[in-house]
Write a protein that holds these residues in place. Structure first.
Motif, PDB file in Angstrom:
ATOM      1  N   LEU A  93       0.819  -1.211   0.000  1.00  0.00           N
ATOM      2  CA  LEU A  93       0.000   0.000   0.000  1.00  0.00           C
ATOM      3  C   LEU A  93       0.855   1.264   0.000  1.00  0.00           C
ATOM      4  O   LEU A  93       0.361   2.358   0.283  1.00  0.00           O
ATOM      5  N   GLY A  94       2.130   1.091  -0.327  1.00  0.00           N
ATOM      6  CA  GLY A  94       3.020   2.243  -0.428  1.00  0.00           C
ATOM      7  C   GLY A  94       3.756   2.594   0.847  1.00  0.00           C
ATOM      8  O   GLY A  94       4.462   3.603   0.904  1.00  0.00           O
ATOM      9  N   GLY A  95       3.623   1.763   1.886  1.00  0.00           N
ATOM     10  CA  GLY A  95       4.326   2.019   3.134  1.00  0.00           C
ATOM     11  C   GLY A  95       5.758   1.530   3.092  1.00  0.00           C
ATOM     12  O   GLY A  95       6.212   0.926   2.113  1.00  0.00           O
ATOM     13  N   SER A  96       6.479   1.782   4.169  1.00  0.00           N
ATOM     14  CA  SER A  96       7.892   1.386   4.220  1.00  0.00           C
ATOM     15  C   SER A  96       8.123   0.160   5.102  1.00  0.00           C
ATOM     16  O   SER A  96       9.270  -0.152   5.440  1.00  0.00           O
ATOM     17  N   ALA A  97       7.044  -0.531   5.497  1.00  0.00           N
ATOM     18  CA  ALA A  97       7.234  -1.798   6.222  1.00  0.00           C
ATOM     19  C   ALA A  97       7.954  -2.784   5.311  1.00  0.00           C
ATOM     20  O   ALA A  97       7.853  -2.688   4.082  1.00  0.00           O
ATOM     21  N   PRO A  98       8.698  -3.727   5.884  1.00  0.00           N
ATOM     22  CA  PRO A  98       9.386  -4.720   5.044  1.00  0.00           C
ATOM     23  C   PRO A  98       8.400  -5.497   4.178  1.00  0.00           C
ATOM     24  O   PRO A  98       7.255  -5.707   4.576  1.00  0.00           O
ATOM     25  N   THR A  99       8.845  -5.905   3.014  1.00  0.00           N
ATOM     26  CA  THR A  99       8.036  -6.822   2.208  1.00  0.00           C
ATOM     27  C   THR A  99       7.999  -8.171   2.929  1.00  0.00           C
ATOM     28  O   THR A  99       8.815  -8.431   3.832  1.00  0.00           O
ATOM     29  N   PRO A 100       7.075  -9.065   2.568  1.00  0.00           N
ATOM     30  CA  PRO A 100       7.066 -10.394   3.209  1.00  0.00           C
ATOM     31  C   PRO A 100       8.404 -11.105   3.103  1.00  0.00           C
ATOM     32  O   PRO A 100       8.832 -11.775   4.060  1.00  0.00           O
ATOM     33  N   GLU A 101       9.094 -10.956   1.962  1.00  0.00           N
ATOM     34  CA  GLU A 101      10.393 -11.612   1.779  1.00  0.00           C
ATOM     35  C   GLU A 101      11.442 -10.998   2.702  1.00  0.00           C
ATOM     36  O   GLU A 101      12.244 -11.710   3.331  1.00  0.00           O
ATOM     37  N   GLU A 102      11.448  -9.681   2.796  1.00  0.00           N
ATOM     38  CA  GLU A 102      12.399  -9.005   3.691  1.00  0.00           C
ATOM     39  C   GLU A 102      12.099  -9.356   5.145  1.00  0.00           C
ATOM     40  O   GLU A 102      13.028  -9.566   5.952  1.00  0.00           O
ATOM     41  N   ALA A 103      10.813  -9.424   5.489  1.00  0.00           N
ATOM     42  CA  ALA A 103      10.428  -9.762   6.858  1.00  0.00           C
ATOM     43  C   ALA A 103      10.862 -11.177   7.216  1.00  0.00           C
ATOM     44  O   ALA A 103      11.332 -11.435   8.329  1.00  0.00           O
ATOM     45  N   GLU A 104      10.740 -12.096   6.264  1.00  0.00           N
ATOM     46  CA  GLU A 104      11.156 -13.471   6.503  1.00  0.00           C
ATOM     47  C   GLU A 104      12.659 -13.548   6.766  1.00  0.00           C
ATOM     48  O   GLU A 104      13.118 -14.281   7.654  1.00  0.00           O
ATOM     49  N   ALA A 105      13.427 -12.765   6.024  1.00  0.00           N
ATOM     50  CA  ALA A 105      14.877 -12.743   6.224  1.00  0.00           C
ATOM     51  C   ALA A 105      15.217 -12.176   7.603  1.00  0.00           C
ATOM     52  O   ALA A 105      16.114 -12.683   8.296  1.00  0.00           O
ATOM     53  N   LEU A 106      14.493 -11.143   8.036  1.00  0.00           N
ATOM     54  CA  LEU A 106      14.725 -10.565   9.359  1.00  0.00           C
ATOM     55  C   LEU A 106      14.370 -11.559  10.459  1.00  0.00           C
ATOM     56  O   LEU A 106      15.080 -11.672  11.464  1.00  0.00           O
ATOM     57  N   ASP A 107      13.272 -12.291  10.272  1.00  0.00           N
ATOM     58  CA  ASP A 107      12.869 -13.298  11.264  1.00  0.00           C
ATOM     59  C   ASP A 107      13.911 -14.406  11.373  1.00  0.00           C
ATOM     60  O   ASP A 107      14.220 -14.882  12.472  1.00  0.00           O
ATOM     61  N   LEU A 108      14.440 -14.823  10.230  1.00  0.00           N
ATOM     62  CA  LEU A 108      15.450 -15.875  10.225  1.00  0.00           C
ATOM     63  C   LEU A 108      16.714 -15.405  10.947  1.00  0.00           C
ATOM     64  O   LEU A 108      17.311 -16.154  11.743  1.00  0.00           O
ATOM     65  N   LYS A 109      17.089 -14.167  10.708  1.00  0.00           N
ATOM     66  CA  LYS A 109      18.274 -13.604  11.362  1.00  0.00           C
ATOM     67  C   LYS A 109      18.071 -13.545  12.875  1.00  0.00           C
ATOM     68  O   LYS A 109      18.971 -13.874  13.654  1.00  0.00           O
ATOM     69  N   GLU A 110      16.873 -13.161  13.303  1.00  0.00           N
ATOM     70  CA  GLU A 110      16.573 -13.101  14.732  1.00  0.00           C
ATOM     71  C   GLU A 110      16.596 -14.498  15.343  1.00  0.00           C
ATOM     72  O   GLU A 110      17.105 -14.698  16.455  1.00  0.00           O
ATOM     73  N   LEU A 111      16.047 -15.470  14.634  1.00  0.00           N
ATOM     74  CA  LEU A 111      16.034 -16.854  15.118  1.00  0.00           C
ATOM     75  C   LEU A 111      17.452 -17.381  15.303  1.00  0.00           C
ATOM     76  O   LEU A 111      17.766 -18.030  16.312  1.00  0.00           O
ATOM     77  N   GLU A 112      18.323 -17.090  14.347  1.00  0.00           N
ATOM     78  CA  GLU A 112      19.713 -17.523  14.441  1.00  0.00           C
ATOM     79  C   GLU A 112      20.419 -16.854  15.619  1.00  0.00           C
ATOM     80  O   GLU A 112      21.223 -17.488  16.317  1.00  0.00           O
ATOM     81  N   ARG A 113      20.114 -15.576  15.838  1.00  0.00           N
ATOM     82  CA  ARG A 113      20.732 -14.870  16.974  1.00  0.00           C
ATOM     83  C   ARG A 113      20.306 -15.483  18.297  1.00  0.00           C
ATOM     84  O   ARG A 113      21.107 -15.676  19.202  1.00  0.00           O
ATOM     85  N   ARG A 114      19.008 -15.794  18.417  1.00  0.00           N
ATOM     86  CA  ARG A 114      18.514 -16.392  19.654  1.00  0.00           C
ATOM     87  C   ARG A 114      19.136 -17.758  19.900  1.00  0.00           C
ATOM     88  O   ARG A 114      19.477 -18.103  21.026  1.00  0.00           O
ATOM     89  N   LYS A 115      19.274 -18.540  18.831  1.00  0.00           N
ATOM     90  CA  LYS A 115      19.883 -19.848  18.961  1.00  0.00           C
ATOM     91  C   LYS A 115      21.337 -19.711  19.422  1.00  0.00           C
ATOM     92  O   LYS A 115      21.809 -20.455  20.285  1.00  0.00           O
ATOM     93  N   SER A 116      22.028 -18.727  18.844  1.00  0.00           N
ATOM     94  CA  SER A 116      23.418 -18.483  19.239  1.00  0.00           C
ATOM     95  C   SER A 116      23.518 -18.075  20.695  1.00  0.00           C
ATOM     96  O   SER A 116      24.394 -18.522  21.425  1.00  0.00           O
TER      97      SER A 116
END
Length: 252
Positions: A225-248
């Protein structure tokens, strides 16, 4: 079941909503049954979603028992409140026990609230969901009711500072048509249908929302809708990065 905690918490929340002049739009609340069990499935866009999703059941005179991660129940303040309101802890290492507790509540005639996306959607679209909510509705022989929220992300969401005292924020709560999955159905197909309903309701809430972001506030609007929130693909990459950090962190 004793309700010493839940009603006062609701009253306190309603007082805060009034003081902050939160402008509610609720639609479809009559679809939540006045008696008997039901699985209420909501999208997940903020840390406050359980408060607002629960409001959808108030016109029917119901209290929602939300499934929430175990860590909240371990908190010294949040824990006693969650237990007092008879919410259901979810231990991801022991999912069967959580499912059993939810099923017991459903068979006891309770409304069980589920955030099927498991985590907050950074893209403000509906993430992929698993079939646990469908299986729960089938096992309990109860309806599955989709619900979407829009607006609470402006108050407190993942990766943004809290703005809990922001006044006049509109909050949209839409309840969709109940689904009635049965034993022997294709649970994955039913889950896709559920996600489709949630996505349609969310897009309706977003497109009909009474405000647009001001300059510099486009973060709370989805990219499509023209906002600056991450796209679903970008959001998925951010979630994966957070998951890896928590595991570490756990390994450390």
């Amino acid at each position: 079941m004793s309700e010493i905690v839940y009603p006062p918490v609701i009253k306190a929340a309603q007082g805060v909503f009034k003081a902050l002049d939160i402008k509610f739009r609720l639609e479809g609340t009559e679809r939540i049954p006045r008696t008997g069990g039901a699985v209420l499935v909501s999208n997940h866009i903020s840390y406050l979603d359980f408060i607002f999703a629960g409001l959808a059941a108030h016109p029917s005179g119901r209290l929602v028992r939300f499934m929430a991660k175990k860590e909240i129940f371990d908190h010294r303040i949040g824990g006693p409140l969650m237990r007092g309101m008879h919410h259901i802890p979810v231990d991801r290492q022991a999912g069967a026990a959580s499912f059993k507790a939810a099923l017991t509540a459903l068979k006891g005639g309770e409304v069980v609230g589920v955030f099927a996306e498991a985590t907050i959607s950074r893209s403000f679209t509906v993430k992929d969901i698993k079939n646990g909510a469908v299986r729960m509705a089938v096992a309990g022989d109860v309806p599955l009711i989709p619900l979407t929220l829009w607006g609470p992300q402006r108050l407190w969401t993942k990766g943004r500072p809290r703005k809990l005292l922001q006044r006049g924020v509109p909050v949209t709560i839409l309840v969709g048509e109940p689904m009635y999955p049965k034993r022997g159905d294709d649970y994955d197909k039913a889950t896709r249908d559920l996600r489709g309903q949630l996505s349609e309701l969310l897009e309706k809430a977003q497109r009909e929302y009474p405000e647009l972001p001001k300059t510099g506030q486009e973060w709370w609007q989805p990219a499509y809708l023209g906002g600056s929130a991450p796209t679903p693909e970008e959001a998925e990459a951010l979630d994966l990065k957070e998951l890896e950090r928590r595991k570490s962190d756990r390994d450390a």
